[in-house]
Structure formats: C-alpha cells, structure tokens
Design an enzyme around this catalytic site. Sequence first.
Site, PDB file in Angstrom:
ATOM      1  N   GLY A  47       0.837  -1.183   0.000  1.00  0.00           N
ATOM      2  CA  GLY A  47       0.000   0.000   0.000  1.00  0.00           C
ATOM      3  C   GLY A  47       0.876   1.237   0.000  1.00  0.00           C
ATOM      4  N   GLN A  52       3.244  10.054   1.103  1.00  0.00           N
ATOM      5  CA  GLN A  52       4.545   9.370   1.184  1.00  0.00           C
ATOM      6  C   GLN A  52       5.458   9.732   0.019  1.00  0.00           C
ATOM      7  OE1 GLN A  52       2.645   5.311   2.084  1.00  0.00           O
ATOM      8  NE2 GLN A  52       4.606   5.211   3.142  1.00  0.00           N
ATOM      9  N   CYS A 100       6.181   0.022   7.331  1.00  0.00           N
ATOM     10  CA  CYS A 100       5.796   1.165   6.501  1.00  0.00           C
ATOM     11  C   CYS A 100       6.988   1.526   5.624  1.00  0.00           C
ATOM     12  CB  CYS A 100       5.408   2.345   7.392  1.00  0.00           C
ATOM     13  SG  CYS A 100       4.929   3.820   6.472  1.00  0.00           S
ATOM     14  N   LEU A 101       6.723   1.788   4.346  1.00  0.00           N
ATOM     15  CA  LEU A 101       7.802   2.151   3.438  1.00  0.00           C
ATOM     16  C   LEU A 101       8.475   3.457   3.874  1.00  0.00           C
ATOM     17  CD1 LEU A 101       6.165   1.202   0.017  1.00  0.00           C
ATOM     18  CD2 LEU A 101       7.883  -0.089   1.287  1.00  0.00           C
ATOM     19  N   HIS A 142      -4.081   1.751   8.126  1.00  0.00           N
ATOM     20  CA  HIS A 142      -2.696   2.223   8.056  1.00  0.00           C
ATOM     21  C   HIS A 142      -2.554   3.291   6.965  1.00  0.00           C
ATOM     22  CE1 HIS A 142       1.822   1.529   8.045  1.00  0.00           C
ATOM     23  NE2 HIS A 142       1.615   2.180   6.922  1.00  0.00           N
ATOM     24  N   GLU A 143      -3.068   2.973   5.762  1.00  0.00           N
ATOM     25  CA  GLU A 143      -2.893   3.912   4.642  1.00  0.00           C
ATOM     26  C   GLU A 143      -3.650   5.210   4.885  1.00  0.00           C
ATOM     27  OE1 GLU A 143      -0.561   3.428   2.743  1.00  0.00           O
ATOM     28  OE2 GLU A 143      -0.275   1.303   3.173  1.00  0.00           O
ATOM     29  N   HIS A 146      -2.013   7.820   6.974  1.00  0.00           N
ATOM     30  CA  HIS A 146      -1.047   8.703   6.307  1.00  0.00           C
ATOM     31  C   HIS A 146      -1.716  10.012   5.874  1.00  0.00           C
ATOM     32  CE1 HIS A 146       2.634   6.345   6.096  1.00  0.00           C
ATOM     33  NE2 HIS A 146       1.975   5.281   5.664  1.00  0.00           N
TER      34      HIS A 146
HETATM   35 NI    NI Z   1       2.840   3.370   5.651  1.00  0.00          NI
END
Ligand code: NI
Length: 181
Positions: A47, A52, A100-101, A142-143, A146
């Site tokens: 995701g 991000q 998380c990226l 989670h997404e 952000h």
């Molecule tokens: Ni994330």
Amino acid sequence: MAIRAILRMGDPRLLEAAKPVADPTAPAIRELIADMFDTMAAAGGVGLAAPQIGVGLQVVIFGFEMSERYPHAEPVPPTILLNPVITPLAEDEESGWEGCLSVPGLRGEVPRFTRIRYRGVDEGGKAIDRAVEGFHARVVQHECDHLLGVLYPMRMRDMSRFGFTDVLFPELAGSADIGAR
Ligand code: NI
C-alpha cells in the site's frame, strides 16, 4: 509514469493532513496514481499513500495477491481510494505487526479496529463502499492514517513490540525492502 522517492519518518510532510481531491478524473490525478503504483511495486509494498511521495492529497492505493513482506496475509483486492472515510463497525481491536515504506527496516505491533466500513471514490469518481475485516481492515487504516499525518509508531501502545524486521522476523530477511507496507 515514474518511480518517486518515498519520504521517510522525520520529514515534516508526513505529519501534515492531506486535502481532498476535487476532481478524481483529472489528468494530474491519473499521473499521480500511476506514479504511486510504480513506486509501490518498486519498493515491494502492499500500500502507499500520496503524502509518502510528497503529495498532500487524499489518495491511497493498496492490494496484493501475495506479498513477500507479509507472506501469511490473506489477499486484498487492488484498490485505488480517494477521499476515504473510515467508520469502525465494532469496538473490537486486534494487535498486528505492521511496517511502513516510510519507516524502512522496522516493524511494530499496532492495535487496529478489527472490522471497519470504508467509503470513498475510485479514479473514475465511482463510489467505493466496503465492509472489511482482518488484514484488509488493517491495511486501510494504516494507509488512511497517512492522510491524517499519522505514522504507525504513533499508534503503538507497547514500544517493547517495536524492532528491526530482520531481527524480529529472520525468515523475511532478503525479501524486497523489508520494513514497511
Ligand atoms: Ni505506511
């Protein structure tokens, strides 16, 4: 289409609230979504949220058939979600491991609502309205966090359940950019 740099924790742009998308079908939004898919695929994530890559708009993408990062997770349908609204369907929460990226190399155990409803629109402006549970519900929460400027460590309640992915889960070592969704 292009792979964009993923902002990492510490960048103040990850802490800002994202703005709603006025026209989901605008060419600039189509380009943004294409870049997000390229970037997510290159990073091996499941995701990605627009903030991000430094874009403060309410756009998230997620979904996978099989993830090297989350080998035991059930599949989540590939989804493009704009202007999302999440409603918990019960008070129940469950704790689960997340990465998380934007927080590469780490995992933490995060409490999330077990069952949620989420609504929004897709890239054609068509309504999305789903009731989901389990890992699907976790990914969406989670997404969408952000878009509120919230990273998963900010949701953690037990910091003893936070660590490096290759130490916590040696079997995941060697998978593409372990550390995040
Ligand atoms: Ni994330």
